[in-house]
Scaffold this active site. Structure first.
Site, PDB file in Angstrom:
ATOM      1  N   LEU A   1       0.859  -1.188   0.204  1.00 32.87           N
ATOM      2  CA  LEU A   1      -0.083   0.029   0.071  1.00 32.87           C
ATOM      3  C   LEU A   1       0.808   1.243  -0.370  1.00 32.87           C
ATOM      4  O   LEU A   1       0.495   2.323  -0.433  1.00 32.87           O
ATOM      5  CB  LEU A   1      -0.842  -0.049   1.413  1.00 32.87           C
ATOM      6  CG  LEU A   1      -2.119  -1.148   1.200  1.00 32.87           C
ATOM      7  CD1 LEU A   1      -2.631  -0.946   2.593  1.00 32.87           C
ATOM      8  CD2 LEU A   1      -3.020  -0.789  -0.068  1.00 32.87           C
TER       9      LEU A   1
ATOM     10  N   GLY B   1       6.882   4.266   4.179  1.00 28.51           N
ATOM     11  CA  GLY B   1       6.950   5.467   4.815  1.00 28.51           C
ATOM     12  C   GLY B   1       8.194   5.377   5.655  1.00 28.51           C
ATOM     13  O   GLY B   1       8.945   4.505   5.963  1.00 28.51           O
TER      14      GLY B   1
ATOM     15  N   GLY C   1       8.067   2.413   7.827  1.00 28.88           N
ATOM     16  CA  GLY C   1       8.318   0.982   7.130  1.00 28.88           C
ATOM     17  C   GLY C   1       7.267   0.887   6.163  1.00 28.88           C
ATOM     18  O   GLY C   1       6.689   1.673   5.547  1.00 28.88           O
ATOM     19  N   ARG C   2       7.177  -0.422   5.560  1.00 22.46           N
ATOM     20  CA  ARG C   2       6.388  -0.662   4.578  1.00 22.46           C
ATOM     21  C   ARG C   2       5.031  -1.049   4.905  1.00 22.46           C
ATOM     22  O   ARG C   2       5.014  -2.105   5.907  1.00 22.46           O
ATOM     23  CB  ARG C   2       7.031  -1.695   3.605  1.00 22.46           C
ATOM     24  CG  ARG C   2       8.475  -1.418   2.779  1.00 22.46           C
ATOM     25  CD  ARG C   2       9.037  -2.401   2.661  1.00 22.46           C
ATOM     26  NE  ARG C   2       8.683  -2.922   1.264  1.00 22.46           N
ATOM     27  CZ  ARG C   2       8.704  -2.704   0.020  1.00 22.46           C
ATOM     28  NH1 ARG C   2       9.819  -1.539  -0.225  1.00 22.46           N
ATOM     29  NH2 ARG C   2       8.512  -3.123  -1.197  1.00 22.46           N
ATOM     30  N   VAL C   3       3.854  -0.864   4.141  1.00 22.33           N
ATOM     31  CA  VAL C   3       2.543  -1.213   4.515  1.00 22.33           C
ATOM     32  C   VAL C   3       1.910  -2.100   3.597  1.00 22.33           C
ATOM     33  O   VAL C   3       2.005  -1.669   2.453  1.00 22.33           O
ATOM     34  CB  VAL C   3       1.560  -0.202   4.947  1.00 22.33           C
ATOM     35  CG1 VAL C   3       0.192  -0.556   5.372  1.00 22.33           C
ATOM     36  CG2 VAL C   3       2.498   0.944   5.804  1.00 22.33           C
TER      37      VAL C   3
ATOM     38  N   LYS D   1       1.735  -3.151   8.930  1.00 21.05           N
ATOM     39  CA  LYS D   1       2.862  -2.491   8.871  1.00 21.05           C
ATOM     40  C   LYS D   1       4.436  -3.245   9.361  1.00 21.05           C
ATOM     41  O   LYS D   1       4.373  -3.786  10.641  1.00 21.05           O
ATOM     42  CB  LYS D   1       2.824  -0.977   9.500  1.00 21.05           C
ATOM     43  CG  LYS D   1       3.819   0.032   9.607  1.00 21.05           C
ATOM     44  CD  LYS D   1       3.755   1.023  10.280  1.00 21.05           C
ATOM     45  CE  LYS D   1       2.583   1.974   9.676  1.00 21.05           C
ATOM     46  NZ  LYS D   1       2.888   2.730   8.466  1.00 21.05           N
TER      47      LYS D   1
ATOM     48  N   ASP E   1       3.989  12.831  15.007  1.00 21.83           N
ATOM     49  CA  ASP E   1       4.111  12.917  13.499  1.00 21.83           C
ATOM     50  C   ASP E   1       2.773  13.281  12.660  1.00 21.83           C
ATOM     51  O   ASP E   1       2.453  12.386  11.903  1.00 21.83           O
ATOM     52  CB  ASP E   1       4.639  11.486  13.118  1.00 21.83           C
ATOM     53  CG  ASP E   1       5.545  11.657  11.785  1.00 21.83           C
ATOM     54  OD1 ASP E   1       5.602  13.034  11.139  1.00 21.83           O
ATOM     55  OD2 ASP E   1       5.953  10.672  10.994  1.00 21.83           O
TER      56      ASP E   1
END
Length: 689
Positions: free
Chosen positions: A362, A365, A368-370, A389, A485
């Site tokens: 998806l 960031g 990490g990767r989602v 995630k 964030d």
């Protein structure tokens, strides 16, 4: 001869009726009845409500988003005549709530006094099957109910997720109290958990002369009986229940998404000032067994023989088994047992995401990767779309504390927060499982030209939603959660394009581990408050600063850094502030809206963004003020804040921040260290307010 026979027949029928009432708990008088179990009772049932073969009244069976009702079939005389005063009444009932988790439930149940047995247009979930989102608070409801609430709903001003409340025509209680009872001997308050799976008893006593209601509870079968001191004692004007002479009494229960069942074991009721008849606990039905079935004697004999055969088979399959275990190997330590319900196996996440294939990706960031995934259907629930995630984390130090925070954050419930469902640990990575948001992240709709343009109504609604979510994190939960964030890429859009804030609390992970892209200050360039870079201490007002930048980003459709063009190094705050000083603030709005916007709302958004991003922390509004401004409950101050250049603020920091002022990366996670070289503890969760 005829008359004596008729008289004898009438006496016989009366005695027979009394015997039947004694056995089955029927009404002994017009306004008094007792049910020691509900076998053979002629209750009025609807929805999920049924009477089990052993006489247990089952109000819900765990089906998602449903309700069940059970009422005594005959009305009670609530008043002596039309317009007369409400008569005193007393009720007592034994109940139990069984959830799949002893620390997590969804919605509760209620004892109800209503004008009819059909509660029209009710909603399940947090409305307990009594009211709905449109009629909540209306005097036309004419309903009194005592709620046994097992979920915290901030919109109803609930005190916690384990309380009793007295309600008239509204989900907002007139008075509520944490579940428990006062010891007669010592006066000490003893807590009770409504979802303990243990039977408990509640007494509801209304004094018509004093217009007061008392609610008392205790464990079922307490040796001292009903506690003398009630849990709740509050004045109640039952004229709002209506002017009818009669009313119906009964129960309502509702479910949400957590598998929960609601039971009533026994019930008694009396009108006119008499106490409700005592329940015979020896005759009450038992609850269903919860947990694994006991092994039978045959199994105890066969098991050793079967075990020997199994060991032989296991030795033959050992090699294949080891290979399979290595493929789905996880990290699991003894302290994780207490977090069991929140832990997913790596195997089920692997299959849900089809092996973490790139086509399931998806996004990527700073954390990490989602990946998108689908958990298969179970016996009690339909399939569930999730987002997984994968976060790298090699250090074991602090992992127990971080997982405890992940589980705690998993209890957050708000319509503008992405629900964190649980976690899994494997080798050097942590996997976090969320509800999947079908429309992805907000930044794609702001900057990806292939996506449809968001109109002003959608943008303003997203801004209000994120503000509501931050208010809940900062002030309305039992702990203060600092997001650290807030930005467009961390705002996800559900199927109705509502904004939901995600990734809250994840910055805590990097307090204990080392990530090659960051050092101590976790955040994103362009959203960092000046004092955060100097001190390294995240606070609610540093979240407010980032929210201010986010508001301007959504309204203007420009990134916080490099806002005029992709290769430009200007700062969005400076650019908008300059237009505000010239009286041309509306010229900064996203040109892709083609001038179609509400001018008053647009001016409010720009002024609010600048106020929240004020360089001085004490000059920023709190999130409660922000929500009041956005909802129109309070006017914005007329004078716009005077913001000095954000770039100048950056250059005013010590040497460690010079690279920020020169490069302005717009998407990378901040790698800025505090000036001292040390690190003040930056916690995603702080103590209760």
């Amino acid at each position: 001869m005829g008359c004596p026979r008729v008289l004898l027949l009438q006496i016989f029928l009366l005695l027979l009726g009394a015997a039947i009432c004694s056995d089955h708990g029927c009404a002994l008088a017009a306004d008094e009845f007792t049910y020691n179990g509900f076998g053979g009772a002629n209750l009025t049932l609807d929805g999920m409500a049924v009477v089990a073969p052993n006489g247990l009244l089952v109000l819900s069976n765990g089906t998602d988003q449903m309700a069940g009702h059970a009422f005594h079939p005959a009305p009670v005389r609530l008043r002596d005549g039309p317009g007369g005063a409400v008569r005193s009444f007393s009720a007592s009932f034994a109940f139990a709530i069984v959830s799949n988790f002893t620390v997590l439930s969804d919605n509760g149940m209620a004892f109800v006094v209503a004008p009819a047995t059909r509660l029209s247009t009710f909603n399940a979930g947090q409305y307990l099957g009594v009211l709905n989102v449109t009629d909540n608070g209306s005097d036309d409801n004419r309903v009194l109910f005592v709620e046994l609430d097992t979920m915290l709903n901030p919109e109803f001003q609930d005190m916690n997720s384990n309380h009793l409340g007295v309600n008239v025509n509204s989900m907002r209680s007139l008075r509520n109290h944490s579940a428990g009872y006062y010891d007669d001997a010592t006066g000490v308050f003893n807590n009770l958990s409504l979802i303990s799976r243990q039977p408990m008893q509640v007494w509801v006593d209304y004094d018509g002369a004093a217009a007061r209601i008392d609610v008392t509870m205790a464990p079922l079968g307490l040796p001292s009986g009903k506690p003398r001191k009630p849990l709740i004692s509050t004045p109640v004007n039952l004229s709002a229940v209506g002017g009818a002479e009669t009313a119906y009494v009964g129960f309502s229960a509702a479910t949400g998404v957590v598998f929960t069942r609601h039971y009533v074991l026994g019930w008694s009721f009396a009108m006119g000032g008499a106490a409700a008849p005592a329940l015979d606990t020896s005759r009450l039905p038992s609850l269903p067994r919860f947990g694994p079935k006991l092994r039978s004697k045959v199994l105890e004999i066969v098991l050793p023989i079967a075990t020997a055969a199994f060991v032989l088979a296991l030795l033959a399959a050992a090699f294949l088994y080891v290979r399979r275990r290595l493929r789905y190997a996880e990290m699991r330590e003894d302290w994780e047992v207490e977090f069991g319900p929140h832990r997913f196996s790596y195997k089920e996440l692997y299959h849900a995401t089809k092996g973490f294939k790139n086509r399931q990706l998806l996004g990527t960031g700073g954390f990490g990767r989602v990946y998108k995934g689908v958990l298969p259907k179970s016996k009690s629930k339909s399939s569930l779309e999730i987002a997984v995630k994968r976060v790298s984390h090699d250090s074991k130090q602090g992992m127990k504390e971080f997982i405890a925070e992940v589980v705690s954050i998993g209890h957050l419930r708000h319509r503008n927060l992405v629900q964190l469902l649980g976690y899994c640990r494997r080798k050097g990575e942590l996997l976090l499982v969320y509800d999947c948001m079908p429309n992805g992240s907000l930044d794609k709709y702001l900057y990806d030209r292939s996506k449809p343009v968001l109109d002003w109504e959608q943008r303003f609604q997203i801004i209000k939603g994120v503000a509501s979510g931050l208010l809940y994190l900062h002030e309305e939960w039992d702990k203060v959660v600092i997001h650290r964030d807030v930005k467009a890429s961390n705002v996800l859009l559900d199927g109705d394009m509502n904004g939901r804030l995600g990734d809250f609390g994840l910055a805590r992970l990097y307090d204990h581990g080392v990530d090659p892209q960051t050092t101590h200050v976790v955040g994103t360039m362009g959203y960092l408050a000046p004092e955060l870079v100097r001190t390294g201490k995240a606070t609610p007002v540093t979240d407010v600063f980032a929210f201010g930048v986010f508001v301007l980003e959504v309204a203007c459709g420009r990134r916080p850094l490099g806002c005029a063009a992709p290769d430009d190094q200007s700062v969005l705050l400076d650019w908008v502030q300059e237009h505000e000083r010239k009286g041309a603030a509306l010229d900064t709005l996203d040109p892709r809206m083609c001038g179609k916007y509400d001018a008053d709302e647009a001016r409010l958004a720009i002024r609010l963004g600048l106020a929240c991003a004020h360089p001085l922390p004490d000059a920023r509004p709190g999130m409660r003020q922000v929500v009041q401004y956005l909802e129109g409950d309070a006017p914005m101050p007329e004078a716009a804040p005077t913001c000095v250049s954000y770039t100048m603020l950056a250059l005013m920091q010590n040497d460690g921040f010079d690279s920020f002022a020169m490069s302005f990366p717009s998407t990378a996670t901040s790698g800025v260290s505090p000036v001292s070289g040390g690190y003040s503890d930056v916690s995603g969760l702080s103590g209760g307010r």
